[in-house]
Write a protein that holds these residues in place. Structure first.
Motif, PDB file in Angstrom:
ATOM      1  N   VAL A  18       0.826  -1.214   0.000  1.00 29.36           N
ATOM      2  CA  VAL A  18       0.000   0.000   0.000  1.00 29.36           C
ATOM      3  C   VAL A  18       0.853   1.254   0.000  1.00 29.36           C
ATOM      4  O   VAL A  18       0.578   2.213  -0.721  1.00 29.36           O
ATOM      5  CB  VAL A  18      -0.953  -0.004   1.221  1.00 29.36           C
ATOM      6  CG1 VAL A  18      -1.668   1.335   1.342  1.00 29.36           C
ATOM      7  CG2 VAL A  18      -1.984  -1.122   1.086  1.00 29.36           C
ATOM      8  N   LYS A  19       1.919   1.244   0.789  1.00 26.66           N
ATOM      9  CA  LYS A  19       2.759   2.435   0.914  1.00 26.66           C
ATOM     10  C   LYS A  19       3.497   2.735  -0.381  1.00 26.66           C
ATOM     11  O   LYS A  19       3.577   3.886  -0.829  1.00 26.66           O
ATOM     12  CB  LYS A  19       3.761   2.249   2.054  1.00 26.66           C
ATOM     13  CG  LYS A  19       4.305   3.550   2.611  1.00 26.66           C
ATOM     14  CD  LYS A  19       3.203   4.335   3.307  1.00 26.66           C
ATOM     15  CE  LYS A  19       3.747   5.632   3.892  1.00 26.66           C
ATOM     16  NZ  LYS A  19       2.679   6.455   4.503  1.00 26.66           N
ATOM     17  N   ALA A  20       4.050   1.703  -1.019  1.00 23.22           N
ATOM     18  CA  ALA A  20       4.780   1.896  -2.268  1.00 23.22           C
ATOM     19  C   ALA A  20       3.835   2.361  -3.381  1.00 23.22           C
ATOM     20  O   ALA A  20       4.173   3.235  -4.183  1.00 23.22           O
ATOM     21  CB  ALA A  20       5.485   0.607  -2.668  1.00 23.22           C
ATOM     22  N   CYS A  21       2.657   1.775  -3.411  1.00 23.54           N
ATOM     23  CA  CYS A  21       1.659   2.173  -4.404  1.00 23.54           C
ATOM     24  C   CYS A  21       1.245   3.626  -4.191  1.00 23.54           C
ATOM     25  O   CYS A  21       1.129   4.400  -5.143  1.00 23.54           O
ATOM     26  CB  CYS A  21       0.449   1.252  -4.317  1.00 23.54           C
ATOM     27  SG  CYS A  21      -0.847   1.593  -5.531  1.00 23.54           S
ATOM     28  N   GLU A  22       1.058   3.984  -2.935  1.00 25.77           N
ATOM     29  CA  GLU A  22       0.681   5.359  -2.607  1.00 25.77           C
ATOM     30  C   GLU A  22       1.755   6.348  -3.054  1.00 25.77           C
ATOM     31  O   GLU A  22       1.447   7.416  -3.584  1.00 25.77           O
ATOM     32  CB  GLU A  22       0.455   5.476  -1.105  1.00 25.77           C
ATOM     33  CG  GLU A  22      -0.007   6.846  -0.648  1.00 25.77           C
ATOM     34  CD  GLU A  22      -0.216   6.922   0.851  1.00 25.77           C
ATOM     35  OE1 GLU A  22      -0.325   8.058   1.373  1.00 25.77           O
ATOM     36  OE2 GLU A  22      -0.274   5.870   1.512  1.00 25.77           O
ATOM     37  N   GLY A  23       3.018   5.987  -2.863  1.00 26.80           N
ATOM     38  CA  GLY A  23       4.110   6.857  -3.282  1.00 26.80           C
ATOM     39  C   GLY A  23       4.145   7.053  -4.786  1.00 26.80           C
ATOM     40  O   GLY A  23       4.371   8.173  -5.273  1.00 26.80           O
ATOM     41  N   LEU A  24       3.917   5.984  -5.523  1.00 30.86           N
ATOM     42  CA  LEU A  24       3.902   6.066  -6.983  1.00 30.86           C
ATOM     43  C   LEU A  24       2.722   6.917  -7.453  1.00 30.86           C
ATOM     44  O   LEU A  24       2.859   7.732  -8.377  1.00 30.86           O
ATOM     45  CB  LEU A  24       3.806   4.651  -7.568  1.00 30.86           C
ATOM     46  CG  LEU A  24       4.050   4.488  -9.071  1.00 30.86           C
ATOM     47  CD1 LEU A  24       5.400   5.045  -9.477  1.00 30.86           C
ATOM     48  CD2 LEU A  24       3.946   3.018  -9.461  1.00 30.86           C
ATOM     49  N   LEU A  25       1.592   6.757  -6.799  1.00 29.52           N
ATOM     50  CA  LEU A  25       0.413   7.550  -7.133  1.00 29.52           C
ATOM     51  C   LEU A  25       0.624   9.025  -6.790  1.00 29.52           C
ATOM     52  O   LEU A  25       0.239   9.914  -7.567  1.00 29.52           O
ATOM     53  CB  LEU A  25      -0.803   7.021  -6.378  1.00 29.52           C
ATOM     54  CG  LEU A  25      -1.396   5.708  -6.896  1.00 29.52           C
ATOM     55  CD1 LEU A  25      -2.305   5.078  -5.857  1.00 29.52           C
ATOM     56  CD2 LEU A  25      -2.161   5.944  -8.194  1.00 29.52           C
TER      57      LEU A  25
END
Length: 237
Positions: free
Chosen positions: A74-81
């Motif tokens: 979730v955190k990595a996806c959030e950063g990319l978003l």
């Protein structure tokens, strides 16, 4: 019936057949990438112009942050978003910035995690939910930031669901003028409030011989182009 309603209903009657024909001809077989694009547009459209939301959604699609085959926590996806949503956007020759990059990056990241916990893809999730109302409820529960209006829009754009209403300020303005809502009433509050307003609009559309989801689209078009002064309650006879 007052003069304003006469004009509005005349305009609706004129454009409804074209809307019905176009809806019938639409191809609803969207790819997984297109489904996530539509979902991100709906999430991102809250409190911003739809053109800006779509431009931001294009950046999200380019980043592939919501692609099911891109395994991110979730955190990595959030950063990319967040990176995608923070980029300057070109709209009609002007540079714009999306208003809520942090909160929407978080919401979309959580949405991807929530949906893919139980299904291999968004298309698989939708295929398991045949009933339009159940699908809308599921989307509102699983996708943070997605209310019944946006969920209805998503299902209409992706599955051709025309038995659900998209009640925005234009449709609500019509409901005020037509006497379906009290003067000065606020937009529907909560899911239950939305369902009540939708039920009123469904009965009204049915009584006039229209399908709810095509009728509210005709209302939306009419109210957008109508002279704002004519839609004032002070002008209603």
């Amino acid at each position: 019936m007052n003069y304003v309603c006469d004009r509005i209903h005349g305009a609706i009657a004129a454009i409804y057949p074209d809307i019905e024909q176009s809806a019938t001809a639409l191809n609803m077989h969207l790819s997984e990438q297109d489904l996530w694009f539509e979902l991100s547009c709906c999430v991102l459209s809250s409190q911003v112009p739809y053109s800006l939301a779509c431009a931001a959604a294009v950046e999200v699609r380019k980043a592939r942050a919501l692609a099911p085959d891109l395994e991110l926590d979730v955190k990595a996806c959030e950063g990319l978003l967040l990176s995608a949503l923070s980029r300057p956007l070109s709209i009609a020759g002007k540079t714009r910035h999306y208003r809520f990059p942090k909160s929407k990056a978080r919401q979309l990241s959580l949405a991807k995690s929530s949906i893919l916990q139980n299904y291999d893809s968004l298309s698989a999730a939708l295929a398991s939910l045949d009933d339009a109302e159940l699908a809308r409820q599921w989307l509102v529960q699983k996708v943070p930031g997605l209310g019944p209006k946006q969920a209805s829009m998503f299902l209409r754009n992706c599955r051709g669901e025309y038995d659900l209403a998209i009640i925005d300020r234009h449709v609500l303005g019509y409901m005020h003028i037509a006497g379906l809502e009290e003067i000065g009433s606020r937009p529907p509050i909560g899911y239950a409030g939305y369902l009540r307003s939708e039920s009123v609009l469904r009965g009204h559309a049915s009584a006039m011989g229209y399908r709810l989801g095509l009728f509210d689209y005709a209302v939306w078009i009419t109210m957008r182009v109508l002279d704002p002064g004519m839609t004032s309650r002070d002008q209603v006879i």
